[in-house]
Motif scaffolding. Structure first.
Motif, mmCIF file in Angstrom:
data_model
loop_
_atom_site.group_PDB
_atom_site.id
_atom_site.type_symbol
_atom_site.label_atom_id
_atom_site.label_comp_id
_atom_site.label_asym_id
_atom_site.label_seq_id
_atom_site.Cartn_x
_atom_site.Cartn_y
_atom_site.Cartn_z
ATOM 1 N N THR A 281 0.825 -1.205 0.000
ATOM 2 C CA THR A 281 0.000 0.000 0.000
ATOM 3 C C THR A 281 0.861 1.257 0.000
ATOM 4 O OG1 THR A 281 -1.668 -1.163 1.248
ATOM 5 C CG2 THR A 281 -1.811 1.218 1.238
ATOM 6 N N MET A 282 1.876 1.252 0.833
ATOM 7 C CA MET A 282 2.722 2.444 0.916
ATOM 8 C C MET A 282 3.471 2.673 -0.382
ATOM 9 S SD MET A 282 2.095 3.950 3.574
ATOM 10 C CE MET A 282 3.324 5.220 3.363
ATOM 11 N N MET A 283 3.921 1.576 -1.005
ATOM 12 C CA MET A 283 4.618 1.709 -2.281
ATOM 13 C C MET A 283 3.708 2.377 -3.309
ATOM 14 S SD MET A 283 7.684 0.690 -2.241
ATOM 15 C CE MET A 283 8.501 -0.193 -3.542
ATOM 16 N N GLY A 300 10.454 23.859 -1.046
ATOM 17 C CA GLY A 300 11.403 24.060 0.029
ATOM 18 C C GLY A 300 11.470 22.998 1.107
ATOM 19 N N PHE A 301 10.649 21.955 0.995
ATOM 20 C CA PHE A 301 10.789 20.873 1.991
ATOM 21 C C PHE A 301 12.105 20.156 1.761
ATOM 22 C CE2 PHE A 301 6.354 21.654 2.435
ATOM 23 C CZ PHE A 301 6.019 21.210 3.703
ATOM 24 N N SER A 302 12.827 19.889 2.826
ATOM 25 C CA SER A 302 14.103 19.195 2.659
ATOM 26 C C SER A 302 13.850 17.712 2.391
ATOM 27 C CB SER A 302 14.947 19.355 3.919
ATOM 28 O OG SER A 302 14.351 18.616 4.962
ATOM 29 N N SER A 303 14.859 17.059 1.859
ATOM 30 C CA SER A 303 14.732 15.608 1.600
ATOM 31 C C SER A 303 14.422 14.868 2.887
ATOM 32 C CB SER A 303 16.020 15.066 1.002
ATOM 33 O OG SER A 303 16.180 15.592 -0.287
ATOM 34 N N GLY A 304 15.055 15.328 3.975
ATOM 35 C CA GLY A 304 14.846 14.684 5.264
ATOM 36 C C GLY A 304 13.395 14.770 5.711
ATOM 37 N N SER A 305 12.787 15.921 5.552
ATOM 38 C CA SER A 305 11.418 16.028 6.042
ATOM 39 C C SER A 305 10.448 15.252 5.150
ATOM 40 C CB SER A 305 10.983 17.485 6.201
ATOM 41 O OG SER A 305 11.299 18.216 5.058
ATOM 42 N N VAL A 306 10.770 15.113 3.850
ATOM 43 C CA VAL A 306 9.943 14.268 2.981
ATOM 44 C C VAL A 306 10.033 12.819 3.458
ATOM 45 C CG1 VAL A 306 9.660 13.350 0.652
ATOM 46 C CG2 VAL A 306 10.085 15.784 0.989
ATOM 47 N N LEU A 307 11.260 12.392 3.772
ATOM 48 C CA LEU A 307 11.455 11.038 4.309
ATOM 49 C C LEU A 307 10.625 10.852 5.578
ATOM 50 C CD1 LEU A 307 13.786 8.504 4.322
ATOM 51 C CD2 LEU A 307 14.390 9.733 6.375
ATOM 52 N N GLY A 308 10.724 11.839 6.474
ATOM 53 C CA GLY A 308 9.990 11.767 7.738
ATOM 54 C C GLY A 308 8.495 11.697 7.524
ATOM 55 N N LEU A 364 7.482 1.534 10.603
ATOM 56 C CA LEU A 364 8.788 2.028 10.147
ATOM 57 C C LEU A 364 9.361 1.098 9.086
ATOM 58 C CD1 LEU A 364 10.380 3.174 13.531
ATOM 59 C CD2 LEU A 364 9.624 4.617 11.637
ATOM 60 N N VAL A 365 9.249 -0.212 9.320
ATOM 61 C CA VAL A 365 9.839 -1.169 8.382
ATOM 62 C C VAL A 365 9.180 -1.056 7.008
ATOM 63 C CG1 VAL A 365 10.075 -3.619 7.844
ATOM 64 C CG2 VAL A 365 10.614 -2.792 10.134
ATOM 65 N N VAL A 366 7.837 -1.029 6.980
ATOM 66 C CA VAL A 366 7.185 -1.003 5.674
ATOM 67 C C VAL A 366 7.307 0.369 5.027
ATOM 68 C CG1 VAL A 366 5.551 -2.812 6.259
ATOM 69 C CG2 VAL A 366 4.881 -0.439 6.522
ATOM 70 N N GLY A 367 7.544 1.407 5.845
ATOM 71 C CA GLY A 367 7.622 2.751 5.263
ATOM 72 C C GLY A 367 8.994 3.075 4.716
ATOM 73 N N VAL A 368 9.990 2.286 5.118
ATOM 74 C CA VAL A 368 11.345 2.750 4.860
ATOM 75 C C VAL A 368 11.692 2.785 3.368
ATOM 76 C CG1 VAL A 368 12.596 0.566 5.166
ATOM 77 C CG2 VAL A 368 13.676 2.709 5.784
ATOM 78 N N ILE A 369 11.285 1.757 2.600
ATOM 79 C CA ILE A 369 11.647 1.764 1.174
ATOM 80 C C ILE A 369 10.943 2.893 0.418
ATOM 81 C CG2 ILE A 369 11.658 0.424 -0.970
ATOM 82 C CD1 ILE A 369 12.021 -2.065 0.752
ATOM 83 N N PRO A 370 9.600 3.020 0.536
ATOM 84 C CA PRO A 370 8.960 4.154 -0.133
ATOM 85 C C PRO A 370 9.505 5.499 0.344
ATOM 86 C CG PRO A 370 7.305 2.721 0.903
ATOM 87 C CD PRO A 370 8.631 2.151 1.201
ATOM 88 N N ARG A 376 14.977 10.376 -2.230
ATOM 89 C CA ARG A 376 15.968 10.469 -3.303
ATOM 90 C C ARG A 376 15.407 11.062 -4.580
ATOM 91 N NH1 ARG A 376 17.976 4.749 -2.237
ATOM 92 N NH2 ARG A 376 19.359 5.025 -0.435
ATOM 93 N N LEU A 377 14.134 11.354 -4.541
ATOM 94 C CA LEU A 377 13.440 11.858 -5.724
ATOM 95 C C LEU A 377 14.192 13.048 -6.330
ATOM 96 C CD1 LEU A 377 10.748 10.703 -6.612
ATOM 97 C CD2 LEU A 377 9.648 12.665 -5.564
ATOM 98 N N ASN A 378 14.413 12.950 -7.624
ATOM 99 C CA ASN A 378 15.017 14.083 -8.315
ATOM 100 C C ASN A 378 13.887 14.976 -8.825
ATOM 101 O OD1 ASN A 378 16.002 15.673 -10.493
ATOM 102 N ND2 ASN A 378 17.858 14.428 -10.421
#
Lengths: 386, 430
Positions: A281-283, A300-308, A364-370, A376-378
């Motif tokens: 689902t998350m993918m 302006g969102f940083s890559s880190g906050s998108v990950l979060g 966390l585990v299922v969210g980590v790959i998406p 890393r999105l360009n």
């Protein structure tokens, strides 16, 4: 936290999919709640503070062998023993020999050793005064609609009365309740009768006792006291085996089945499936939001906050489903237990704690790959739809 | 609608394998013979050929259903193994006599005078010397150290005190190592199941039971509940466990299964006795009833909850698959394919994935659990009963049916949505 509304909006962007996933998670945690409650109740059998203070002394030969009642005095004289009670297996059955009921014939002071059992003072007095009186556990009373004052015909599957039949008649004089309303406990399913009445009425018992329960004054001395009790009858023809209530219970349960193994293999299968499901689902959620995520980064969102944010979304998904599932289990189990007469244990704080930890970890585990993919999105590629 | 689904799931659940075969053949014939059928076949072929591109979400369906089927089959196999072990115990031409109103053998006590009277009843087979074949037996519990545990870890084992007749009433019991015990000595024989459970009970070893040391002189195999027992001389057991002249039960060999009614009637009419008589087959099956029903109940309850989870997982995946192929489906409909074939194609695709999941789950359960030994305190016994999980073809079939039912429900709604999708909107969609 300030992005909560954003995460929430993302989560319910595709309502159908989120709700379908939620139902799967609810089912998994409903199952988790039930199984984990069973596991902890088996784990904790006899583990209460009161249980730790009690020692059980049975025959070393086997659990059906009886001991002489003359042991009461020497056991009570062992240093560190505060009180001694005894009980005998009665083998009661109601209406049909196969409909067996836990029933013990107990010494007059038996209840004094079990402060976690509550009995109205008037009923306690009635029990003491009535030779044929019995106390019944609340679940048992509810199951068969027994109330104080009823005459209770019981068959014993082991002991006949003096006239040779195995039909016994008792008077219900009290109902046993747990002091702690949420606690389980076998005594809710138990019938207690007077050992003296039992011993006098059956030609087969002749002053023998199934097991002794002793209360120790200092828990840390339990081992020494247990050894001292066993030493009394060492090398006699009735050698004993004394253990804490917890060890006795654990030993008995171990003989019944390896509950831990069964529960953990089921839970393993359930959670493996669940991870796959919510991971999928998350993918999908991240894949179809690629351009939105790129816009977020652009403004302006940083890559880190998108990950979060993506991680938070998946944890939130698991938490919503998990809490609903565990909640249903918490509410449902007492209802099922009351209607089926099965002694199902309630879902407790420990189960919730473990449950919420599991939800977070799986989230966390299922969210980590998406989430990594989103991080890393360009921007240029994503906006161009490449 | 919901009612129809529930009804069809119910009919499905009671359907035998040949019923399913007829359904499958009917679908195949329809696909070959009719125009609509041929359309469905080609749409299905397209769907199946693109499965590989949807590997991730299709494997979710397969593995999800495999999980449900695996757990269900494993739990049912446990119940099956348990009741099979007890069902195999006993036969229609032997009967067990216990004191009246005893729920089980261990709870029964027959005094010596009863033990003497019972073998005189009608219907009992006689041996070559003309003696009735009746075996009075004692059953007691004894503690033995468990395998793989500490010294304090003891388990209960059922010790049966027998005489020479016990071997005649149970011809299926074979000695696989050592020899029979000698009457009057502290010698034991051990069943192969008990040998697996307990430590230090190999032939030739000495064990402490009660206050006495016994020598294990032989091992026997019967393939049933007796495998979990220890056998010794009844008189010695009676001395050690202070049972006097009483016995727990008398097992007799009948002249034929038909002789049972007469045998039972004589004993019940005898004023000296108050006994319950049943064939050993009946007795052991009844003992297993409660526990195996409970295990079955737990298995089905766990299975249902897991199945609900899997159904929604499948729904999710199939909705996504339909959404991903919306254009393709709309194109098909635009060039003249009707809704029916589209529904059938998506249903078939889901069922195919479900079938894969069911096979996978059943296979896993079979590989891991078939023959896996477990033990429990059996009802009506005072010892651990060791039994093997038994993954039977019938259970595998039940698992497959569950898988297909999950696939059916999980595919139905997405399929209907695909058929109802307005062609123009779907074509415009990206």
């Amino acid at each position: 936290m300030k992005y909560l509304h954003l995460i929430w909006a993302a989560l319910f962007r595709r309502k159908t999919r989120t709700i379908l996933t939620l139902v799967s998670i609810i089912a998994a945690f409903l199952l988790f709640g039930m199984l984990d409650a069973v596991r902890t109740s088996f784990d904790q059998a006899g583990k209460s503070a009161n249980g730790a203070e009690r020692l059980q002394t049975g025959s070393k030969l086997s659990f059906i062998q009886t001991l002489p009642s003359s042991l009461e005095l020497p056991i009570s004289k062992v240093d560190g023993v505060k009180a001694v009670a005894y009980a005998n297996w009665f083998g009661g059955a109601y209406q049909d020999p196969h409909n067996q009921i836990f029933s013990f014939a107990v010494s007059p002071n038996y209840l004094d050793l079990f402060p976690e059992i509550e009995l109205a003072p008037g009923q306690r007095k009635a029990f003491d005064d009535t030779r044929t009186g019995v106390l019944v556990g609340e679940d048992l009373a509810a199951k068969y609609h027994w109330k104080v004052g009823d005459r209770l015909p019981l068959q014993s599957t082991i002991f006949p009365t003096r006239d040779g039949t195995k039909n016994w008649t008792f008077d219900i004089v009290g109902i046993l309740h747990p002091k702690d309303k949420n606690a389980g406990g076998m005594f809710k399913q138990l019938i207690l009768l007077h050992w003296k009445y039992f011993d006098e009425s059956t030609p087969y018992n002749r002053g023998s006792v199934g097991w002794y329960v002793s209360r120790v004054s200092d828990v840390n001395q339990s081992d020494r006291v247990a050894k001292a009790i066993d030493a009394i009858s060492a090398n006699s023809d009735h050698e004993t085996r004394t253990q804490t209530e917890q060890a006795t219970a654990a030993n008995y349960i171990k003989q019944l089945a390896d509950i831990g193994l069964i529960v953990s293999s089921i839970m393993g299968a359930v959670f493996f499936t669940l991870m796959l499901l919510s991971g999928n689902t998350m993918m999908m959620a991240v894949r179809e939001r690629t351009s939105e995520l790129a816009v977020l980064k652009t403004i302006g969102f940083s890559s880190g906050s998108v990950l979060g944010m993506v991680l938070a979304e998946s944890v939130l998904l698991l938490l919503i489903g998990g809490v609903i599932g565990l909640g249903i289990a918490t509410l449902l189990i007492p209802v099922v237990a009351a209607n089926s007469g099965l002694g199902l244990p309630p879902v407790g704080a420990g189960n919730w704690l473990l449950g919420i930890t599991l939800m977070t970890v799986i989230g966390l585990v299922v969210g980590v790959i998406p989430a990594m993919r989103a991080m890393r999105l360009n921007i240029v590629d994503a906006l161009a739809g490449r | 609608m919901i009612l129809t689904i529930l009804l069809s799931v119910y009919f499905w659940s009671v359907l035998a394998w040949w019923g399913a075969l007829i359904v499958a053949v009917a679908i195949a014939v329809w696909m070959i013979m009719t125009r609509q059928g041929r359309q469905s076949a080609s749409v299905t072929a397209v769907g199946v050929s693109t499965l590989r591109q949807r590997m991730g979400s299709s494997s979710v369906i397969v593995i999800g259903i495999a999980g449900v089927v695996g757990v269900l089959v494993a739990l049912l196999a446990m119940g099956e193994g348990y009741s099979e072990t007890l069902r195999k115990t006993g036969s229609a031409d032997t009967a067990i006599v216990m004191r009246g109103a005893s729920a089980s053998e261990v709870m029964s006590v027959l005094e010596r005078d009863n033990v003497v009277v019972i073998p005189q009843a009608a219907g009992i087979a006689r041996d070559s010397e003309g003696k009735p074949i009746a075996s009075p037996e004692l059953v007691v519990a004894a503690n033995l150290p468990l395998k793989g545990g500490t010294e304090d870890d003891v388990g209960s084992v059922q010790l049966r005190g027998i005489g020479e007749e016990a071997w005649k009433v149970r011809p299926n019991v074979k000695i696989i190592a050592g020899r029979k015990f000698k009457p009057g000595l502290h010698e034991l024989m051990i069943g192969q199941g008990a040998e697996r459970e307990f430590a230090g009970v190999q032939v030739g070893k000495q064990v402490k039971l009660g206050n006495d040391v016994w020598t294990v002189v032989g091992e026997f195999a019967s393939g049933d509940a007796l495998d979990s027992e220890l056998w010794a001389d009844a008189n010695v057991v009676s001395d050690v466990f202070r049972r006097g002249g009483s016995r727990n039960s008398v097992t007799v060999k009948l002249t034929s299964p038909q002789a049972f009614d007469a045998f039972k009637a004589t004993l019940e009419a005898d004023p000296r006795l108050k006994v319950d008589v049943s064939t050993t087959l009946d007795y052991f099956s009844k003992q297993s009833e409660g526990t195996s029903k409970m295990i079955q109940g737990i298995g089905i309850a766990v299975g249902v909850i897991m199945a609900i989870g899997a159904i929604f997982g499948a729904l999710n995946c199939m909705f996504a698959a339909v959404a991903a192929r919306a254009r393709e489906i709309a194109t098909l409909r635009a060039i003249g394919f009707r809704g029916g074939p589209v529904v059938v194609a998506i249903m078939l695709e889901t069922m195919l994935l479900a079938l894969l999941g069911g096979v996978l789950g059943g296979l896993l359960a079979w590989l891991i659990f078939n023959g896996y030994t477990a033990s429990t305190m059996a009802a009506g016994s005072v010892g651990k009963l060791s039994f093997e999980f038994s993954v039977t073809p019938a259970l595998l079939w039940t698992g497959l049916k569950w898988a297909l039912a999950i696939g059916f429900i999980g595919g139905l709604f997405p399929a209907m949505r695909a058929a109802r999708l307005p062609v123009t909107t779907a074509l415009r969609e990206l």
